[in-house]
Design an enzyme around this catalytic site. Structure first.
Site, PDB file in Angstrom:
ATOM      1  N   TYR A 290     -17.210  10.693  22.179  1.00  0.00           N
ATOM      2  CA  TYR A 290     -16.630  12.096  21.948  1.00  0.00           C
ATOM      3  C   TYR A 290     -15.276  11.830  21.545  1.00  0.00           C
ATOM      4  CZ  TYR A 290     -13.823  12.230  26.104  1.00  0.00           C
ATOM      5  OH  TYR A 290     -12.912  11.997  27.128  1.00  0.00           O
TER       6      TYR A 290
ATOM      7  N   GLU B  43       0.670  -1.299  -0.084  1.00  0.00           N
ATOM      8  CA  GLU B  43      -0.112   0.014   0.059  1.00  0.00           C
ATOM      9  C   GLU B  43       0.769   1.340  -0.048  1.00  0.00           C
ATOM     10  OE1 GLU B  43      -2.965  -0.288  -0.702  1.00  0.00           O
ATOM     11  OE2 GLU B  43      -3.753  -1.843  -0.187  1.00  0.00           O
TER      12      GLU B  43
ATOM     13  N   HIS C 148      -5.759  -3.598   9.466  1.00  0.00           N
ATOM     14  CA  HIS C 148      -6.946  -4.135   9.372  1.00  0.00           C
ATOM     15  C   HIS C 148      -7.535  -4.429  10.658  1.00  0.00           C
ATOM     16  CE1 HIS C 148      -5.256  -6.099   5.269  1.00  0.00           C
ATOM     17  NE2 HIS C 148      -5.490  -4.576   5.389  1.00  0.00           N
TER      18      HIS C 148
ATOM     19  N   HIS D 111      -1.696   2.211   8.354  1.00  0.00           N
ATOM     20  CA  HIS D 111      -2.544   1.337   7.775  1.00  0.00           C
ATOM     21  C   HIS D 111      -2.769   0.079   8.223  1.00  0.00           C
ATOM     22  CE1 HIS D 111      -5.236  -0.675   4.917  1.00  0.00           C
ATOM     23  NE2 HIS D 111      -4.341  -1.394   4.549  1.00  0.00           N
TER      24      HIS D 111
ATOM     25  N   TYR E  86      -5.737  21.655  22.580  1.00  0.00           N
ATOM     26  CA  TYR E  86      -4.763  20.807  23.235  1.00  0.00           C
ATOM     27  C   TYR E  86      -3.767  20.060  22.264  1.00  0.00           C
ATOM     28  CZ  TYR E  86      -7.662  21.761  27.484  1.00  0.00           C
ATOM     29  OH  TYR E  86      -8.350  22.658  28.320  1.00  0.00           O
TER      30      TYR E  86
ATOM     31  N   HIS F 260     -11.877  -3.633   3.633  1.00  0.00           N
ATOM     32  CA  HIS F 260     -10.522  -3.937   3.833  1.00  0.00           C
ATOM     33  C   HIS F 260     -10.010  -3.442   5.175  1.00  0.00           C
ATOM     34  CE1 HIS F 260      -6.527  -2.449   1.633  1.00  0.00           C
ATOM     35  NE2 HIS F 260      -6.168  -3.296   2.681  1.00  0.00           N
TER      36      HIS F 260
HETATM   37 ZN   LIG Z   1      -4.517  -3.475   3.728  1.00  0.00          ZN
END
Ligand SMILES: [Zn+2]
Length: 217
Positions: free
Chosen positions: A114, A74, A95, A93, A209, A156
């Site tokens: 929140y 990726e 999963h 990234h 903050y 994904h």
């Molecule tokens: Zn992936």
């Protein structure tokens, strides 16, 4: 070796992803912007066995020098984010189980808690599906990340971006926790979702903050 300090920081963050349960096996990847390009985790190597020298330097033009590991599949998402988002210095990234569950349902994460405000948005939307590792997927992710720092990838997983590794990694864990809370709440009823006005206030507080984690009360 150049980028030695950054390599150590990225390796630590990659191990943090794995040890914290954000990734399993060889899935997921993490990168850090460095002068002239980025450092990114290699493809197909479990984080537990990674060494700093296994991390791949890719130039701004997408070039990988000889003698290096192959970068994560990726890499396009990471490279395109750095090109389009000067505010971003780290990309995660993964999963993770609960985020990916909603990505399969193609449902956004909403302001059921929140803490979703750490993403700079009251929602973590789901980017349309495209095949993994493609420029199409990267383009869908870039479009969905406009004005926010996290999005799901249909069928994904999750992408999170931040001003540094620490912020991006913490955000990824927070988003996964919100996904789990939303999942649990939906199992037993219809969750209350915080309104726009309240979330605007929360997001402004996070910005004040510096995206530090507020004390839970
Ligand atoms: Zn992936």
């Amino acid at each position: 070796m150049s980028h030695a300090k950054q390599r150590r920081a990225l390796l630590k963050a990659a191990r943090g992803m794995s040890e914290g349960g954000l990734t399993q096996g060889t899935s997921g990847n993490i990168s850090l912007r460095v002068p002239g390009g980025m450092l990114i985790t290699p493809t197909g190597m479990p984080y537990g066995t990674l060494k700093a020298s296994d991390l791949v330097f890719m130039s701004d033009e997408g070039q990988v020098g000889p003698g290096q590991r192959r970068p994560s599949s990726e890499w396009r998402i990471h490279l395109d984010v750095y090109r389009k988002r000067p505010d971003v210095h780290a990309v995660v990234h993964a999963h993770p189980m609960f985020c990916t569950t909603f990505a399969i349902l193609r449902q956004p994460l909403r302001a059921v808690h929140y803490m979703i405000g750490v993403t700079g948005s009251a929602e973590v939307p789901c980017a349309p599906y495209a095949t993994y590792g493609t420029a199409d997927l990267s383009s869908e992710v870039l479009g969905t990340l406009k004005g926010r720092n996290a999005c799901l990838l249909a069928n994904h997983g999750l992408v999170v971006v931040g001003k540094c590794l620490d912020v991006a990694l913490k955000m990824a864990f927070e988003v996964e926790q919100v996904a789990e809370l939303q999942w649990r709440a939906q199992l037993v009823g219809k969750p209350h979702v915080l309104g726009r006005k309240e979330m605007a206030r929360v997001i402004a507080l996070f910005e004040t903050y510096g995206q530090q984690r507020p004390a839970r009360s």
